[in-house]
Write a protein that holds these residues in place. Structure first.
Motif, short mmCIF file in Angstrom:
data_model
loop_
_atom_site.label_atom_id
_atom_site.label_comp_id
_atom_site.label_asym_id
_atom_site.label_seq_id
_atom_site.Cartn_x
_atom_site.Cartn_y
_atom_site.Cartn_z
N GLN A 1 -2.49 50.62 -1.14
CA GLN A 1 -2.26 49.27 -2.32
C GLN A 1 -1.83 49.00 -1.20
OE1 GLN A 1 -0.63 52.33 -2.65
NE2 GLN A 1 1.83 51.68 -3.40
N VAL A 2 -2.08 47.38 -1.06
CA VAL A 2 -1.63 46.85 -0.24
C VAL A 2 0.50 46.65 -0.24
CG1 VAL A 2 -1.79 43.69 0.36
CG2 VAL A 2 -3.62 45.42 0.43
N GLN A 3 0.72 46.51 1.03
CA GLN A 3 1.93 46.08 0.79
C GLN A 3 2.36 45.55 1.57
OE1 GLN A 3 3.84 50.43 0.84
NE2 GLN A 3 4.72 49.90 -1.35
N LEU A 4 3.60 44.93 1.96
CA LEU A 4 4.40 43.66 2.76
C LEU A 4 5.67 43.95 2.77
CD1 LEU A 4 2.74 40.20 1.20
CD2 LEU A 4 1.92 41.67 3.92
N VAL A 5 6.21 43.97 4.01
CA VAL A 5 7.54 43.82 3.88
C VAL A 5 8.54 43.24 4.95
CG1 VAL A 5 9.61 46.08 4.10
CG2 VAL A 5 7.48 47.11 3.58
N GLU A 6 9.68 42.35 4.48
CA GLU A 6 10.07 41.73 5.15
C GLU A 6 10.96 41.57 5.91
OE1 GLU A 6 7.46 38.55 1.63
OE2 GLU A 6 8.79 40.50 1.86
N SER A 7 11.34 41.39 6.90
CA SER A 7 12.83 41.67 7.46
C SER A 7 13.21 40.99 8.79
CB SER A 7 12.90 43.02 7.96
OG SER A 7 12.29 42.62 9.28
N GLY A 8 14.50 40.65 8.36
CA GLY A 8 14.70 39.57 9.53
C GLY A 8 15.97 38.77 9.34
N GLY A 9 16.07 38.49 7.39
CA GLY A 9 17.19 37.50 7.45
C GLY A 9 18.66 37.97 7.21
N GLY A 10 19.14 36.41 7.17
CA GLY A 10 20.84 36.57 7.32
C GLY A 10 21.61 35.57 6.96
N LEU A 11 22.52 35.18 7.07
CA LEU A 11 23.32 34.77 6.97
C LEU A 11 23.49 34.20 8.14
CD1 LEU A 11 25.50 32.53 5.84
CD2 LEU A 11 27.15 34.08 6.00
N VAL A 12 23.13 32.74 8.14
CA VAL A 12 23.49 31.95 10.21
C VAL A 12 24.28 30.83 9.56
CG1 VAL A 12 21.70 31.41 10.13
CG2 VAL A 12 22.00 31.27 12.48
N GLN A 13 25.07 30.78 10.83
CA GLN A 13 25.66 29.54 10.66
C GLN A 13 24.04 27.96 11.24
OE1 GLN A 13 28.37 28.96 14.05
NE2 GLN A 13 30.68 29.79 12.82
N PRO A 14 24.23 26.78 10.67
CA PRO A 14 23.67 25.61 10.87
C PRO A 14 23.67 25.54 12.39
CG PRO A 14 25.16 24.99 9.39
CD PRO A 14 26.48 26.05 9.87
N GLY A 15 21.98 25.33 13.06
CA GLY A 15 21.74 25.07 15.06
C GLY A 15 21.47 26.52 14.95
#
Length: 114
Positions: A1-15
């Motif tokens: 079946q179709v699967q999409l797996v996102e990654s790379g998010g997180g907490l980052v400061q402005p800029g």
């Protein structure tokens, strides 16, 4: 079946910067356009950026133009969203979506805060 797996998010400061990845399986990735969406708390999900099958055509919502770049590597079945100069308003769950049958990934959280 179709699967999409996102990654790379997180907490980052402005800029700051982040690169999101979405790896697909279950369909012929190189034959379909892909897109990134985001949904902030209390808001509707919105299109952030889209990319054509070979990457030759891209489009962006006005609020991220000049700060984000969508790209894809068809050999890796992966679409990316490079984000720079992040703002608190960019805080959201980011989802990728394929143009095959419209499957959504599970999302990756991006939080921009000092």
């Amino acid at each position: 079946q179709v699967q999409l797996v996102e990654s790379g998010g997180g907490l980052v400061q402005p800029g700051g910067s982040l690169r999101l990845s979405c790896t697909a399986s279950g369909f012929r990735f190189s034959s379909y356009a892909m897109a990134w969406y985001r949904q902030a708390p209390g808001k509707e999900r919105e299109l952030v950026a889209g990319i054509s099958v070979n990457g030759g055509s891209t489009n962006y919502t006005d609020s991220v133009k000049g700060r984000c770049t969508i790209s894809r590597d068809n050999s890796k079945n992966t679409v990316y969203l490079q984000m720079h100069s992040l703002k608190p308003d960019d805080t959201a769950v980011y989802y990728c979506r394929e143009d095959y049958i419209g499957t959504w990934g599970q999302g990756t959280q991006v939080a921009v805060s000092s």
